[in-house]
Design a protein around this motif. Structure first.
Motif, mmCIF file in Angstrom:
data_model
loop_
_atom_site.group_PDB
_atom_site.id
_atom_site.type_symbol
_atom_site.label_atom_id
_atom_site.label_comp_id
_atom_site.label_asym_id
_atom_site.label_seq_id
_atom_site.Cartn_x
_atom_site.Cartn_y
_atom_site.Cartn_z
ATOM 1 N N ALA A 81 0.841 -1.188 0.000
ATOM 2 C CA ALA A 81 0.000 0.000 0.000
ATOM 3 C C ALA A 81 0.881 1.243 0.000
ATOM 4 N N ALA A 82 0.522 2.199 -0.828
ATOM 5 C CA ALA A 82 1.269 3.446 -0.951
ATOM 6 C C ALA A 82 0.460 4.602 -0.375
ATOM 7 N N TYR A 83 1.177 5.559 0.219
ATOM 8 C CA TYR A 83 0.523 6.733 0.777
ATOM 9 C C TYR A 83 1.508 7.887 0.800
ATOM 10 N N ALA A 84 0.981 9.083 0.927
ATOM 11 C CA ALA A 84 1.811 10.277 1.057
ATOM 12 C C ALA A 84 1.703 10.777 2.486
ATOM 13 N N GLU A 85 2.848 11.068 3.098
ATOM 14 C CA GLU A 85 2.852 11.616 4.451
ATOM 15 C C GLU A 85 2.155 12.972 4.446
ATOM 16 N N GLY A 86 1.066 13.090 5.212
ATOM 17 C CA GLY A 86 0.271 14.303 5.203
ATOM 18 C C GLY A 86 -0.872 14.254 4.216
ATOM 19 N N GLY A 87 -0.941 13.181 3.413
ATOM 20 C CA GLY A 87 -2.021 13.016 2.460
ATOM 21 C C GLY A 87 -3.240 12.365 3.085
ATOM 22 N N ARG A 88 -4.230 12.021 2.244
ATOM 23 C CA ARG A 88 -5.465 11.435 2.765
ATOM 24 C C ARG A 88 -5.942 10.244 1.937
ATOM 25 N N SER A 89 -5.052 9.604 1.236
ATOM 26 C CA SER A 89 -5.454 8.428 0.456
ATOM 27 C C SER A 89 -4.384 7.350 0.559
ATOM 28 N N ILE A 90 -4.836 6.096 0.596
ATOM 29 C CA ILE A 90 -3.956 4.936 0.608
ATOM 30 C C ILE A 90 -4.289 4.117 -0.622
ATOM 31 N N VAL A 91 -3.314 3.931 -1.496
ATOM 32 C CA VAL A 91 -3.516 3.176 -2.734
ATOM 33 C C VAL A 91 -2.938 1.779 -2.542
ATOM 34 N N LEU A 92 -3.792 0.770 -2.652
ATOM 35 C CA LEU A 92 -3.340 -0.605 -2.473
ATOM 36 C C LEU A 92 -2.959 -1.234 -3.797
ATOM 37 N N SER A 93 -2.126 -2.275 -3.716
ATOM 38 C CA SER A 93 -1.603 -2.886 -4.942
ATOM 39 C C SER A 93 -2.653 -3.647 -5.727
ATOM 40 N N ASP A 94 -3.842 -3.863 -5.138
ATOM 41 C CA ASP A 94 -4.939 -4.461 -5.911
ATOM 42 C C ASP A 94 -5.766 -3.407 -6.638
ATOM 43 N N GLY A 95 -5.341 -2.142 -6.531
ATOM 44 C CA GLY A 95 -6.003 -1.065 -7.252
ATOM 45 C C GLY A 95 -7.021 -0.295 -6.434
ATOM 46 N N GLU A 96 -7.399 -0.822 -5.275
ATOM 47 C CA GLU A 96 -8.384 -0.130 -4.443
ATOM 48 C C GLU A 96 -7.739 1.026 -3.683
ATOM 49 N N VAL A 97 -8.585 1.998 -3.324
ATOM 50 C CA VAL A 97 -8.116 3.186 -2.614
ATOM 51 C C VAL A 97 -8.930 3.374 -1.336
ATOM 52 N N ILE A 98 -8.237 3.569 -0.223
ATOM 53 C CA ILE A 98 -8.876 3.888 1.051
ATOM 54 C C ILE A 98 -8.717 5.390 1.284
ATOM 55 N N SER A 99 -9.808 6.046 1.604
ATOM 56 C CA SER A 99 -9.778 7.481 1.884
ATOM 57 C C SER A 99 -9.701 7.701 3.391
ATOM 58 N N ALA A 100 -8.694 8.440 3.829
ATOM 59 C CA ALA A 100 -8.510 8.726 5.247
ATOM 60 C C ALA A 100 -9.326 9.949 5.651
ATOM 61 N N ASP A 101 -9.748 9.964 6.907
ATOM 62 C CA ASP A 101 -10.540 11.093 7.406
ATOM 63 C C ASP A 101 -9.675 12.318 7.677
ATOM 64 N N ASN A 102 -8.406 12.076 8.033
ATOM 65 C CA ASN A 102 -7.495 13.174 8.380
ATOM 66 C C ASN A 102 -6.117 12.903 7.776
ATOM 67 N N ASP A 103 -5.198 13.844 7.983
ATOM 68 C CA ASP A 103 -3.855 13.720 7.405
ATOM 69 C C ASP A 103 -3.135 12.488 7.949
ATOM 70 N N ILE A 104 -2.471 11.764 7.057
ATOM 71 C CA ILE A 104 -1.811 10.511 7.411
ATOM 72 C C ILE A 104 -0.449 10.783 8.052
ATOM 73 N N ILE A 105 -0.185 10.077 9.156
ATOM 74 C CA ILE A 105 1.145 10.078 9.775
ATOM 75 C C ILE A 105 1.971 8.938 9.190
ATOM 76 N N CYS A 106 1.433 7.711 9.247
ATOM 77 C CA CYS A 106 2.094 6.546 8.675
ATOM 78 C C CYS A 106 1.099 5.401 8.597
ATOM 79 N N ALA A 107 1.483 4.318 7.940
ATOM 80 C CA ALA A 107 0.610 3.153 7.791
ATOM 81 C C ALA A 107 1.459 1.890 7.771
ATOM 82 N N LYS A 108 0.891 0.773 8.285
ATOM 83 C CA LYS A 108 1.571 -0.524 8.260
ATOM 84 C C LYS A 108 0.572 -1.630 7.938
ATOM 85 N N LEU A 109 0.952 -2.497 7.014
ATOM 86 C CA LEU A 109 0.191 -3.705 6.707
ATOM 87 C C LEU A 109 0.784 -4.884 7.461
ATOM 88 N N ASN A 110 -0.068 -5.841 7.887
ATOM 89 C CA ASN A 110 0.470 -7.101 8.377
ATOM 90 C C ASN A 110 0.385 -8.151 7.266
#
Length: 328
Positions: A81-110
């Motif tokens: 999953a890709a994201y921009a620090e301070g952005g509001r979207s997470i793009v996953l490698s399956d093509g789907e996009v998660i929209s964040a409610d607030n600015d992103i600090i970081c993200a981790k997949l298990n």
């Protein structure tokens, strides 16, 4: 004299194996990127403004927009999953996009595809939202009095570890009540080693159980920690003399943080990737693949800035806007 000649000859053999011609099954243009990761034996790249996904043959599967901020990628199992620090979207490698409610600090997949998303939160020091593999929010925790740094979901997807400036906090995903806390400052990241949580500092590491009880620690005697990964409950971590870079070693630590082995990589570690029981280390001398501390192969990788392992045993070397695939 005879012993010296034998040693010199053996050394030449080792060096020649690291500098010989590398055979690639192909290469493709992927564009300059801030971050990249393997997904289903393909490649996901992220740069300010854009996320691209390529299949194993180098064909572009999709391209998505990303905010014009510093880009990052988190990888877990076959998903990335890709994201921009301070952005509001997470793009996953399956093509789907998660929209964040607030600015992103970081993200981790298990490894199962659960995502721990750290965000800024009005009125709080931050918040953590956990998404299921189906991309549905299943848990949210608000950080009230401590600075939020990172968070990670356990391999069994039942627990959440949160790193703040005061230590590691543990939660069950069916309750907001703390399971426990390990008080420890100056940690920069966390990672699960099985059902234990490892906090990584600039010159050491600590590990606790899922209730916050300290189970081990490792002090690198003033040396600096760098890139790291996890293999079979072991922490694989770069350790070097200077914060600015330079040659170092790769330590292999068990889940008690006891040193099991060391790898002398013979140069500055440019990238480190762990997958399927193997570790790939890229230095100025090339990319070396290890099984534990045993060297399996060492290949020339001129122009590469990062070397990634695929599930099928290939190496994807990325640099200068191009990707090369090296057969197993």
């Amino acid at each position: 004299m005879k012993k010296t000649l034998i040693f010199t000859f053996a050394l030449c053999l080792v060096l020649s194996s690291c500098t010989g011609k590398t055979e690639f099954s192909g290469s493709f243009i992927c564009g300059e990127a801030d971050a990249c990761a393997v997904c289903d034996d393909g490649l996901l790249t992220a740069s300010p403004g854009s996320v691209k996904c390529f299949d194993s043959a180098g064909k572009k599967v999709f391209e998505r927009e990303l905010e014009l901020e510093s880009a990052h990628i988190t990888q877990g199992g076959a998903l990335a999953a890709a994201y921009a620090e301070g952005g509001r979207s997470i793009v996953l490698s399956d093509g789907e996009v998660i929209s964040a409610d607030n600015d992103i600090i970081c993200a981790k997949l298990n490894e199962s595809g659960c995502l721990a998303l750290c965000m800024k939160e009005p009125g709080y020091m931050g918040s953590v939202t956990v998404y299921s593999p189906e991309k549905k929010p299943v848990y949210k925790w608000y950080c009230a009095r401590q600075r939020l740094i990172s968070a990670a979901v356990s391999p069994d997807s039942e627990r959440l570890a949160v790193l703040t400036d005061k230590g590691i906090r543990l939660f069950s995903l069916d309750s907001e009540k703390d399971r426990g806390m390990l008080e420890c400052e100056n940690l920069r990241d966390i990672v699960w080693l099985g059902l234990r949580v490892c906090g990584i500092g600039s010159s050491g590491a600590y590990v606790c159980d899922d209730k916050g009880k300290l189970k081990g620690k490792c002090d690198f005697s003033g040396k600096i920690t760098g890139k790291f990964g996890v293999l079979d409950k072991k922490l694989i971590i770069e350790v070097r003399e200077h914060a600015s870079g330079g040659a170092g070693e790769v330590y292999i630590l068990d889940d008690d943080l006891k040193v099991k082995d060391r790898i002398s990589v013979g140069g500055e570690v440019w990238s480190l990737d762990c997958r399927n029981g193997k570790t790939a280390v890229l230095t100025q001398n090339g990319v070396s693949v290890y099984d534990g501390a045993k060297l399996l192969s060492c290949r020339k990788a001129q122009g590469a800035e990062e070397a990634l392992l695929t599930d099928s045993g290939e190496i994807i070397a990325v640099g200068g806007g191009r990707a090369w695939v090296t057969e197993k």
